[in-house]
Design a protein around this motif. Sequence first.
Motif, PDB file in Angstrom:
ATOM      1  N   PRO A  27       0.802  -1.239   0.000  1.00 18.30           N
ATOM      2  CA  PRO A  27       0.000   0.000   0.000  1.00 18.30           C
ATOM      3  C   PRO A  27       0.833   1.287   0.000  1.00 18.30           C
ATOM      4  N   HIS A  28       2.104   1.214   0.390  1.00 20.86           N
ATOM      5  CA  HIS A  28       2.952   2.403   0.489  1.00 20.86           C
ATOM      6  C   HIS A  28       3.857   2.603  -0.723  1.00 20.86           C
ATOM      7  N   VAL A  29       3.768   1.717  -1.735  1.00 26.03           N
ATOM      8  CA  VAL A  29       4.625   1.826  -2.919  1.00 26.03           C
ATOM      9  C   VAL A  29       4.112   2.942  -3.821  1.00 26.03           C
ATOM     10  N   ASP A  30       5.003   3.866  -4.164  1.00 22.58           N
ATOM     11  CA  ASP A  30       4.673   4.963  -5.085  1.00 22.58           C
ATOM     12  C   ASP A  30       5.374   4.679  -6.408  1.00 22.58           C
ATOM     13  N   THR A  31       4.622   4.207  -7.415  1.00 24.52           N
ATOM     14  CA  THR A  31       5.227   3.824  -8.702  1.00 24.52           C
ATOM     15  C   THR A  31       5.859   5.015  -9.409  1.00 24.52           C
ATOM     16  N   GLY A  32       5.350   6.212  -9.154  1.00 20.63           N
ATOM     17  CA  GLY A  32       5.935   7.415  -9.758  1.00 20.63           C
ATOM     18  C   GLY A  32       7.380   7.592  -9.347  1.00 20.63           C
ATOM     19  N   ILE A  33       7.666   7.439  -8.067  1.00 19.47           N
ATOM     20  CA  ILE A  33       9.033   7.562  -7.548  1.00 19.47           C
ATOM     21  C   ILE A  33       9.872   6.364  -8.008  1.00 19.47           C
ATOM     22  N   LEU A  34       9.264   5.189  -7.991  1.00 21.02           N
ATOM     23  CA  LEU A  34       9.964   3.950  -8.343  1.00 21.02           C
ATOM     24  C   LEU A  34      10.472   3.977  -9.777  1.00 21.02           C
ATOM     25  N   LEU A  35       9.625   4.421 -10.704  1.00 26.15           N
ATOM     26  CA  LEU A  35       9.976   4.379 -12.129  1.00 26.15           C
ATOM     27  C   LEU A  35      10.730   5.611 -12.609  1.00 26.15           C
ATOM     28  N   ASN A  36      10.754   6.689 -11.832  1.00 27.78           N
ATOM     29  CA  ASN A  36      11.439   7.907 -12.250  1.00 27.78           C
ATOM     30  C   ASN A  36      12.872   8.019 -11.727  1.00 27.78           C
ATOM     31  N   THR A  37      13.389   6.941 -11.167  1.00 31.54           N
ATOM     32  CA  THR A  37      14.779   6.983 -10.696  1.00 31.54           C
ATOM     33  C   THR A  37      15.736   6.933 -11.885  1.00 31.54           C
ATOM     34  N   LYS A  38      16.888   7.549 -11.725  1.00 32.59           N
ATOM     35  CA  LYS A  38      17.879   7.602 -12.802  1.00 32.59           C
ATOM     36  C   LYS A  38      18.651   6.282 -12.859  1.00 32.59           C
ATOM     37  N   ALA A  39      18.626   5.645 -14.032  1.00 35.19           N
ATOM     38  CA  ALA A  39      19.327   4.367 -14.203  1.00 35.19           C
ATOM     39  C   ALA A  39      20.821   4.604 -14.370  1.00 35.19           C
ATOM     40  N   SER A  40      21.644   3.757 -13.753  1.00 31.73           N
ATOM     41  CA  SER A  40      23.096   3.840 -13.910  1.00 31.73           C
ATOM     42  C   SER A  40      23.686   2.435 -13.824  1.00 31.73           C
ATOM     43  N   LEU A  41      24.924   2.293 -14.240  1.00 33.07           N
ATOM     44  CA  LEU A  41      25.579   0.987 -14.281  1.00 33.07           C
ATOM     45  C   LEU A  41      26.010   0.570 -12.870  1.00 33.07           C
ATOM     46  N   PRO A  42      25.447  -0.516 -12.339  1.00 41.27           N
ATOM     47  CA  PRO A  42      25.711  -0.881 -10.928  1.00 41.27           C
ATOM     48  C   PRO A  42      26.952  -1.739 -10.726  1.00 41.27           C
ATOM     49  N   LEU A  43      28.111  -1.261 -11.180  1.00 43.74           N
ATOM     50  CA  LEU A  43      29.346  -2.055 -11.083  1.00 43.74           C
ATOM     51  C   LEU A  43      29.789  -2.265  -9.639  1.00 43.74           C
ATOM     52  N   MET A  44      29.604  -1.256  -8.782  1.00 47.57           N
ATOM     53  CA  MET A  44      30.035  -1.374  -7.384  1.00 47.57           C
ATOM     54  C   MET A  44      29.197  -2.395  -6.619  1.00 47.57           C
ATOM     55  N   ALA A  45      27.996  -2.685  -7.114  1.00 42.57           N
ATOM     56  CA  ALA A  45      27.119  -3.637  -6.436  1.00 42.57           C
ATOM     57  C   ALA A  45      27.416  -5.083  -6.817  1.00 42.57           C
ATOM     58  N   LEU A  46      28.220  -5.291  -7.861  1.00 40.64           N
ATOM     59  CA  LEU A  46      28.478  -6.649  -8.361  1.00 40.64           C
ATOM     60  C   LEU A  46      28.994  -7.626  -7.304  1.00 40.64           C
ATOM     61  N   PRO A  47      29.992  -7.264  -6.452  1.00 44.79           N
ATOM     62  CA  PRO A  47      30.464  -8.239  -5.457  1.00 44.79           C
ATOM     63  C   PRO A  47      29.369  -8.718  -4.502  1.00 44.79           C
ATOM     64  N   ILE A  48      28.515  -7.797  -4.047  1.00 48.19           N
ATOM     65  CA  ILE A  48      27.437  -8.180  -3.131  1.00 48.19           C
ATOM     66  C   ILE A  48      26.403  -9.043  -3.849  1.00 48.19           C
ATOM     67  N   VAL A  49      26.093  -8.695  -5.104  1.00 54.36           N
ATOM     68  CA  VAL A  49      25.108  -9.481  -5.864  1.00 54.36           C
ATOM     69  C   VAL A  49      25.636 -10.892  -6.095  1.00 54.36           C
ATOM     70  N   PHE A  50      26.941 -11.020  -6.411  1.00 57.27           N
ATOM     71  CA  PHE A  50      27.524 -12.349  -6.609  1.00 57.27           C
ATOM     72  C   PHE A  50      27.503 -13.174  -5.328  1.00 57.27           C
ATOM     73  N   THR A  51      27.810 -12.552  -4.190  1.00 60.06           N
ATOM     74  CA  THR A  51      27.798 -13.314  -2.935  1.00 60.06           C
ATOM     75  C   THR A  51      26.380 -13.691  -2.524  1.00 60.06           C
ATOM     76  N   SER A  52      25.378 -12.994  -3.069  1.00 67.39           N
ATOM     77  CA  SER A  52      23.989 -13.357  -2.773  1.00 67.39           C
ATOM     78  C   SER A  52      23.633 -14.721  -3.361  1.00 67.39           C
ATOM     79  N   PHE A  53      24.307 -15.080  -4.446  1.00 66.27           N
ATOM     80  CA  PHE A  53      24.075 -16.392  -5.066  1.00 66.27           C
ATOM     81  C   PHE A  53      25.247 -17.304  -4.747  1.00 66.27           C
ATOM     82  N   GLY A  54      25.469 -17.523  -3.466  1.00 67.11           N
ATOM     83  CA  GLY A  54      26.632 -18.287  -3.003  1.00 67.11           C
ATOM     84  C   GLY A  54      26.407 -19.783  -2.897  1.00 67.11           C
ATOM     85  N   PHE A  55      25.392 -20.299  -3.583  1.00 66.22           N
ATOM     86  CA  PHE A  55      25.068 -21.726  -3.472  1.00 66.22           C
ATOM     87  C   PHE A  55      25.989 -22.618  -4.286  1.00 66.22           C
ATOM     88  N   LEU A  56      26.840 -22.038  -5.139  1.00 70.09           N
ATOM     89  CA  LEU A  56      27.672 -22.836  -6.057  1.00 70.09           C
ATOM     90  C   LEU A  56      28.590 -23.806  -5.319  1.00 70.09           C
TER      91      LEU A  56
END
Length: 200
Positions: free
Chosen positions: A164-193
């Motif tokens: 009920p608190h999600v504002d799609t206007g704010i959600l979709l109007n964010t500026k997209a950028s390349l998330p290179l700094m987030a890659l290590p955390i995203v990879f460790t999130s799938f640590g099941f290998l």
Amino acid sequence: MRKLISSIFWVTGSTIGGGMVMLPAIVGVYGYFSAIAIVVAVWLLTTTIALTFLEANCYLPERTNLISMSKQLMGPRFKWITWVVCLGFLYTIMCVYISGMTEIIGGFLEKNAIFIPSACLSLLSVIAVSIPIYLGMASVSHFNRFIVMLMFLAFFSLVFLIIPHVDTGILLNTKASLPLMALPIVFTSFGFLVIIPSLR
């Protein structure tokens, strides 16, 4: 059938873990579509690697671990490379888990006006997780199932309460950028290998 269910819980528990707790805060700053793109891309990559691991593991005799897999398929030199990479990867995952648990517990305690140093909370987190390990694999398996069920309950409760608190206007109007700094955390999130050889 029981082993299959246990394996599903192991993969789920090692995927939806410390990294996933930190994921929204880390990838969210890059924009909604960038966050979705990086998570889906890393998921596809790790799933492809997992299926390759599985194929290699099924080719070799039972009780073959990751180190012996690399030795038999790529030679003794790669055995040591695998050791170093595995230790680094598992150390990273362990740090993410401890840091995530410390932040969650610390935030909860601070809201209730209880202040404990983060070093003490980290130590308590390690002790709490070490107890089932000390008691043996059966208790680790039960503890893992309990934690996975708790995470699913928390996730669906959060989704139900936050919609009920999600504002799609704010959600979709964010500026997209390349998330290179987030890659290590995203990879460790799938640590099941690393647990794939143990599931056989």
